[in-house]
Design a protein around this motif. Structure first.
Motif, PDB file in Angstrom:
ATOM      1  N   THR A  38       0.806  -1.212   0.000  1.00  0.00           N
ATOM      2  CA  THR A  38       0.000   0.000   0.000  1.00  0.00           C
ATOM      3  C   THR A  38       0.836   1.257   0.000  1.00  0.00           C
ATOM      4  O   THR A  38       0.300   2.346  -0.120  1.00  0.00           O
ATOM      5  CB  THR A  38      -0.906   0.049   1.246  1.00  0.00           C
ATOM      6  N   ASN A  39       2.145   1.137   0.148  1.00  0.00           N
ATOM      7  CA  ASN A  39       3.003   2.316   0.193  1.00  0.00           C
ATOM      8  C   ASN A  39       3.317   2.751  -1.230  1.00  0.00           C
ATOM      9  O   ASN A  39       4.148   2.146  -1.907  1.00  0.00           O
ATOM     10  CB  ASN A  39       4.283   2.021   0.975  1.00  0.00           C
ATOM     11  N   GLY A  40       2.668   3.803  -1.687  1.00  0.00           N
ATOM     12  CA  GLY A  40       2.765   4.226  -3.076  1.00  0.00           C
ATOM     13  C   GLY A  40       4.088   4.813  -3.505  1.00  0.00           C
ATOM     14  O   GLY A  40       4.376   4.905  -4.685  1.00  0.00           O
ATOM     15  N   ASP A  41       4.934   5.235  -2.572  1.00  0.00           N
ATOM     16  CA  ASP A  41       6.172   5.914  -2.937  1.00  0.00           C
ATOM     17  C   ASP A  41       7.420   5.068  -2.730  1.00  0.00           C
ATOM     18  O   ASP A  41       8.532   5.570  -2.879  1.00  0.00           O
ATOM     19  CB  ASP A  41       6.315   7.196  -2.115  1.00  0.00           C
ATOM     20  N   THR A  42       7.272   3.811  -2.400  1.00  0.00           N
ATOM     21  CA  THR A  42       8.422   2.996  -2.028  1.00  0.00           C
ATOM     22  C   THR A  42       8.411   1.670  -2.779  1.00  0.00           C
ATOM     23  O   THR A  42       7.372   1.081  -3.003  1.00  0.00           O
ATOM     24  CB  THR A  42       8.401   2.720  -0.510  1.00  0.00           C
ATOM     25  N   LEU A  59      10.382  -7.768  -7.645  1.00  0.00           N
ATOM     26  CA  LEU A  59      10.560  -6.397  -7.177  1.00  0.00           C
ATOM     27  C   LEU A  59       9.564  -5.504  -7.905  1.00  0.00           C
ATOM     28  O   LEU A  59       9.336  -5.660  -9.106  1.00  0.00           O
ATOM     29  CB  LEU A  59      11.986  -5.923  -7.485  1.00  0.00           C
ATOM     30  N   GLU A  60       8.990  -4.550  -7.180  1.00  0.00           N
ATOM     31  CA  GLU A  60       8.091  -3.550  -7.762  1.00  0.00           C
ATOM     32  C   GLU A  60       8.544  -2.188  -7.284  1.00  0.00           C
ATOM     33  O   GLU A  60       8.757  -1.986  -6.087  1.00  0.00           O
ATOM     34  CB  GLU A  60       6.649  -3.812  -7.343  1.00  0.00           C
ATOM     35  N   SER A  61       8.700  -1.247  -8.200  1.00  0.00           N
ATOM     36  CA  SER A  61       9.147   0.084  -7.800  1.00  0.00           C
ATOM     37  C   SER A  61       8.219   1.182  -8.311  1.00  0.00           C
ATOM     38  O   SER A  61       8.557   2.348  -8.245  1.00  0.00           O
ATOM     39  CB  SER A  61      10.570   0.339  -8.304  1.00  0.00           C
ATOM     40  N   GLY A  62       7.060   0.827  -8.816  1.00  0.00           N
ATOM     41  CA  GLY A  62       6.114   1.821  -9.315  1.00  0.00           C
ATOM     42  C   GLY A  62       5.411   2.563  -8.195  1.00  0.00           C
ATOM     43  O   GLY A  62       5.679   2.357  -7.018  1.00  0.00           O
ATOM     44  N   SER A  63       4.507   3.443  -8.551  1.00  0.00           N
ATOM     45  CA  SER A  63       3.767   4.208  -7.555  1.00  0.00           C
ATOM     46  C   SER A  63       2.362   3.647  -7.387  1.00  0.00           C
ATOM     47  O   SER A  63       1.867   2.908  -8.233  1.00  0.00           O
ATOM     48  CB  SER A  63       3.703   5.677  -7.964  1.00  0.00           C
ATOM     49  N   GLY A  64       1.715   3.996  -6.274  1.00  0.00           N
ATOM     50  CA  GLY A  64       0.368   3.516  -5.987  1.00  0.00           C
ATOM     51  C   GLY A  64       0.389   2.124  -5.379  1.00  0.00           C
ATOM     52  O   GLY A  64       1.414   1.628  -4.941  1.00  0.00           O
TER      53      GLY A  64
END
Length: 113
Positions: A38-42, A59-64
């Motif tokens: 749920t952390n959109g910036d991390t 690994l996921e580095s997108g936003s939202g």
């Protein structure tokens, strides 16, 4: 990682308290995980480990809201342990609620002698 909801645990080889699957029947197994954040910036990441060694990661580095998954086929012998864990706990924010956005599953593909 520990998963709050256990849907099927035939033979009780998955330990809900430790979050680990402990092999009792040697063979070829398939394991899969899905993790949500749920952390959109991390960024966040998860690995499947066998006896402490990383075997597969995502690994996921997108936003939202984010979701990652991966699958691995492993050759296990008795007492081998398989589990999931964050790669870097400093920036992982997992979201596991009643919608079951995080899951870990595995099954015996075929037994070995």
């Amino acid at each position: 990682m520990k998963y709050p909801l256990v849907i099927t645990n035939f033979g009780n080889h998955y330990n809900k308290e430790t979050g680990k699957f402990v092999c009792q029947h040697p063979g070829i197994y398939v394991f899969q995980f899905t993790s949500g954040s749920t952390n959109g910036d991390t960024s966040f990441s998860t690995s499947i480990k066998k006896n402490g060694k990383r075997t597969a990661s995502a690994l996921e580095s997108g936003s939202g809201y984010k979701s990652i998954s991966n699958m691995v086929v492993l050759d296990l012998v008795a007492n081998d342990e398989v589990w999931t864990e964050p790669i870097n706990t400093n920036y992982n924010y997992y979201y596991c609620d009643s919608n079951n956005l995080c899951s870990f599953s595995g099954f015996l593909l075929y037994a070995s002698s």
